[in-house]
Design a protein around this motif. Structure first.
Motif, PDB file in Angstrom:
ATOM      1  N   ASN A 131       9.257  20.590 -13.708  1.00 31.79           N
ATOM      2  CA  ASN A 131       9.960  19.416 -14.258  1.00 31.79           C
ATOM      3  C   ASN A 131      10.584  18.572 -13.150  1.00 31.79           C
ATOM      4  OD1 ASN A 131       9.390  19.936 -16.990  1.00 31.79           O
ATOM      5  ND2 ASN A 131      11.097  21.375 -17.139  1.00 31.79           N
ATOM      6  N   ASP A 132       9.801  18.302 -12.129  1.00 34.92           N
ATOM      7  CA  ASP A 132      10.285  17.606 -10.941  1.00 34.92           C
ATOM      8  C   ASP A 132       9.764  16.161 -10.919  1.00 34.92           C
ATOM      9  OD1 ASP A 132      11.039  16.738  -8.417  1.00 34.92           O
ATOM     10  OD2 ASP A 132      10.567  18.640  -7.440  1.00 34.92           O
ATOM     11  N   ALA A 133      10.520  15.267 -11.561  1.00 31.77           N
ATOM     12  CA  ALA A 133      10.101  13.866 -11.625  1.00 31.77           C
ATOM     13  C   ALA A 133      10.148  13.204 -10.251  1.00 31.77           C
ATOM     14  CB  ALA A 133      10.992  13.104 -12.608  1.00 31.77           C
ATOM     15  N   LYS A 134      11.076  13.624  -9.405  1.00 31.81           N
ATOM     16  CA  LYS A 134      11.175  13.047  -8.061  1.00 31.81           C
ATOM     17  C   LYS A 134       9.917  13.332  -7.255  1.00 31.81           C
ATOM     18  CE  LYS A 134      13.989  13.098  -3.849  1.00 31.81           C
ATOM     19  NZ  LYS A 134      15.168  13.702  -3.171  1.00 31.81           N
ATOM     20  N   LEU A 135       9.439  14.572  -7.302  1.00 37.10           N
ATOM     21  CA  LEU A 135       8.203  14.920  -6.604  1.00 37.10           C
ATOM     22  C   LEU A 135       7.036  14.138  -7.195  1.00 37.10           C
ATOM     23  CD1 LEU A 135       6.539  16.636  -4.641  1.00 37.10           C
ATOM     24  CD2 LEU A 135       6.434  18.413  -6.403  1.00 37.10           C
ATOM     25  N   MET A 136       7.007  14.004  -8.509  1.00 37.39           N
ATOM     26  CA  MET A 136       5.952  13.237  -9.160  1.00 37.39           C
ATOM     27  C   MET A 136       5.873  11.819  -8.618  1.00 37.39           C
ATOM     28  SD  MET A 136       5.733  11.976 -13.118  1.00 37.39           S
ATOM     29  CE  MET A 136       6.847  10.601 -12.751  1.00 37.39           C
ATOM     30  N   VAL A 137       7.019  11.167  -8.486  1.00 41.79           N
ATOM     31  CA  VAL A 137       7.056   9.799  -7.957  1.00 41.79           C
ATOM     32  C   VAL A 137       6.539   9.762  -6.519  1.00 41.79           C
ATOM     33  CG1 VAL A 137       8.598   7.915  -7.297  1.00 41.79           C
ATOM     34  CG2 VAL A 137       8.932   9.076  -9.484  1.00 41.79           C
ATOM     35  N   ILE A 139       4.376  11.829  -5.120  1.00 41.02           N
ATOM     36  CA  ILE A 139       2.930  12.044  -5.120  1.00 41.02           C
ATOM     37  C   ILE A 139       2.210  10.780  -5.571  1.00 41.02           C
ATOM     38  CG2 ILE A 139       1.034  13.403  -6.076  1.00 41.02           C
ATOM     39  CD1 ILE A 139       2.949  14.872  -4.111  1.00 41.02           C
ATOM     40  N   MET A 140       2.749  10.103  -6.554  1.00 37.49           N
ATOM     41  CA  MET A 140       2.122   8.857  -7.017  1.00 37.49           C
ATOM     42  C   MET A 140       2.134   7.795  -5.923  1.00 37.49           C
ATOM     43  SD  MET A 140       0.876   9.152 -10.055  1.00 37.49           S
ATOM     44  CE  MET A 140       0.836   7.531 -10.833  1.00 37.49           C
ATOM     45  N   LYS A 141       3.181   7.753  -5.131  1.00 33.22           N
ATOM     46  CA  LYS A 141       3.223   6.810  -4.011  1.00 33.22           C
ATOM     47  C   LYS A 141       2.173   7.157  -2.961  1.00 33.22           C
ATOM     48  CE  LYS A 141       8.117   5.491  -4.388  1.00 33.22           C
ATOM     49  NZ  LYS A 141       9.479   5.584  -3.753  1.00 33.22           N
ATOM     50  N   LEU A 142       1.999   8.460  -2.716  1.00 30.14           N
ATOM     51  CA  LEU A 142       0.986   8.907  -1.763  1.00 30.14           C
ATOM     52  C   LEU A 142      -0.414   8.588  -2.272  1.00 30.14           C
ATOM     53  CD1 LEU A 142       2.448  12.358  -0.641  1.00 30.14           C
ATOM     54  CD2 LEU A 142       2.076  10.359   0.823  1.00 30.14           C
ATOM     55  N   MET A 143      -0.632   8.711  -3.560  1.00 32.90           N
ATOM     56  CA  MET A 143      -1.931   8.364  -4.125  1.00 32.90           C
ATOM     57  C   MET A 143      -2.242   6.890  -3.914  1.00 32.90           C
ATOM     58  SD  MET A 143      -2.180  10.511  -7.726  1.00 32.90           S
ATOM     59  CE  MET A 143      -3.869   9.924  -8.025  1.00 32.90           C
ATOM     60  N   ARG A 144      -1.251   6.050  -4.135  1.00 31.61           N
ATOM     61  CA  ARG A 144      -1.458   4.611  -3.926  1.00 31.61           C
ATOM     62  C   ARG A 144      -1.695   4.308  -2.451  1.00 31.61           C
ATOM     63  NH1 ARG A 144       3.055   3.008  -5.602  1.00 31.61           N
ATOM     64  NH2 ARG A 144       4.076   2.444  -3.661  1.00 31.61           N
ATOM     65  N   ARG A 145      -0.912   4.951  -1.594  1.00 29.95           N
ATOM     66  CA  ARG A 145      -1.035   4.732  -0.148  1.00 29.95           C
ATOM     67  C   ARG A 145      -2.404   5.177   0.364  1.00 29.95           C
ATOM     68  NH1 ARG A 145       3.178   7.449   4.207  1.00 29.95           N
ATOM     69  NH2 ARG A 145       2.065   6.886   6.117  1.00 29.95           N
ATOM     70  N   SER A 146      -2.953   6.242  -0.228  1.00 31.22           N
ATOM     71  CA  SER A 146      -4.249   6.769   0.211  1.00 31.22           C
ATOM     72  C   SER A 146      -5.412   6.220  -0.618  1.00 31.22           C
ATOM     73  CB  SER A 146      -4.230   8.300   0.135  1.00 31.22           C
ATOM     74  OG  SER A 146      -3.273   8.837   1.024  1.00 31.22           O
ATOM     75  N   HIS A 147      -5.132   5.213  -1.436  1.00 32.64           N
ATOM     76  CA  HIS A 147      -6.149   4.520  -2.224  1.00 32.64           C
ATOM     77  C   HIS A 147      -6.897   5.469  -3.167  1.00 32.64           C
ATOM     78  CE1 HIS A 147      -5.680   2.176   1.590  1.00 32.64           C
ATOM     79  NE2 HIS A 147      -5.516   1.208   0.713  1.00 32.64           N
ATOM     80  N   LEU A 148      -6.168   6.399  -3.767  1.00 29.84           N
ATOM     81  CA  LEU A 148      -6.752   7.305  -4.745  1.00 29.84           C
ATOM     82  C   LEU A 148      -6.630   6.681  -6.132  1.00 29.84           C
ATOM     83  CD1 LEU A 148      -5.330  10.734  -3.492  1.00 29.84           C
ATOM     84  CD2 LEU A 148      -7.585   9.732  -3.039  1.00 29.84           C
TER      85      LEU A 148
END
Length: 324
Positions: A131-137, A139-148
């Protein structure tokens, strides 16, 4: 080639690497120092043997060393194959090595790893489990940064984390991003979204999501149907709520109809409390009265339609259960 040692970083948290990982690490180092590429099986075995964060530290050390060796001695510029990258991310998530897991998701890294949606999902599943929303955010930023690209499976995990952490603002934010990206949401994702909107008492959102859902799939699930019923109850239309539930009883497959009784009981005993506790204190008495009256009217409507309804009404009628 300079000799490497696992002692410099691997024991920073106290426990030290496991015997199996340490032995594989040293075997691979000796092979590299002899200017021979270690067998792929050794790296696979090392990845599979990781059981703590110190093991992961050694894994990433050897990955960096292997990348340099492949580049300088073998003239191999390509990253490791996708399966290795996926298993590395899985190993990081399994032992909670979050910082290393994030490094594996960087598009340009020194470990020869190519980030993928699957790798990101392992980290998101860790966030879901905790239940870690901070980690989720993050990871989502990393996905955008890595064009996933965002995928339906990504939405499943994101929406569930938002629901479990009771973060309506976050699910509203990410739903816009998924829709803008043209992601075709799964039934389960719509269910989570609609149930959350009903839990919030957000009538407008219930019908907005229902329109999106009905544009891509005609048949209701139990959750989407009951969310619509709750939407009608919130605007004091118990007859329409009863009609939705009756329609579910007529059209759902036999194996799913047994869930109607469960959902009805939740509507009576759990959902009103969720709605009432989110109201301003001065509005609670009025909403409590209207919900009691309209849920009773809905139940009587279902009985008049010939639906056998067996529901414990005690929680709805007992004043002590309502947080006024």
């Amino acid at each position: 080639m300079a000799r490497y040692s696992y002692f410099s970083e691997a024991s920073t948290t106290g426990g030290g690497p496991t015997e199996a990982v340490r032995e594989l690490y040293e075997k691979m180092l000796k092979s590299i120092e002899a200017k021979t590429m270690p067998p792929d099986a050794w790296l696979w075995s090392l990845i599979e043997s990781c059981t703590n964060q110190e093991d992961i530290t050694l894994l990433f050390q050897i990955l960096q060393i292997l990348r340099k060796f492949r580049l300088s001695n073998l003239r191999i510029h390509a990253n490791f194959n996708c399966n290795i990258c996926l298993r590395v991310a899985e190993a990081c998530a399994a032992v909670g090595a979050l910082d290393f897991g994030k490094k594996a998701l960087l598009e340009h890294n020194v470990y020869g790893l190519t980030p993928s949606v699957g790798s990101a999902h392992y980290m998101l599943l860790y966030a879901k489990e905790h239940n870690d929303a901070k980690l989720m955010v993050e990871i989502m930023k990393l996905m955008r940064r890595s064009h996933l690209p965002l995928q339906p499976g990504t939405a499943d995990i994101i929406f569930r984390i938002c629901y479990n952490t009771d973060n309506w603002e976050l699910i509203s934010e990410y739903s816009k991003k998924f829709l803008k990206a043209g992601v075709k949401l799964h039934r389960t994702t719509f269910d989570i979204w609609m149930e959350f909107a009903a839990k919030q008492g957000d009538v407008e959102s219930i019908w907005e999501v229902e329109k999106l859902r009905s544009d891509s799939m005609k048949q209701h699930t139990l959750i989407s149907g009951f969310s619509c019923a709750k939407g009608f109850l919130l605007v004091r239309k118990p007859e329409s709520a009863a009609a939705i539930v009756h329609n579910l009883s007529q059209n759902l497959p036999d194996m799913m109809r047994s869930g109607i009784k469960i959902q009805l009981q939740k509507l009576v005993s759990e959902w009103p409390l969720e709605i009432i506790k989110r109201q301003k204190e001065e509005d609670r008495k009025a909403i409590t009265t209207s919900l009691k009256d309209d849920i009773n009217a809905m139940i009587h409507g279902l009985l008049n339609m010939g639906l056998k309804v067996i529901v414990n009404m005690d929680d709805l009628t007992t004043r002590e259960s309502i947080p006024c």
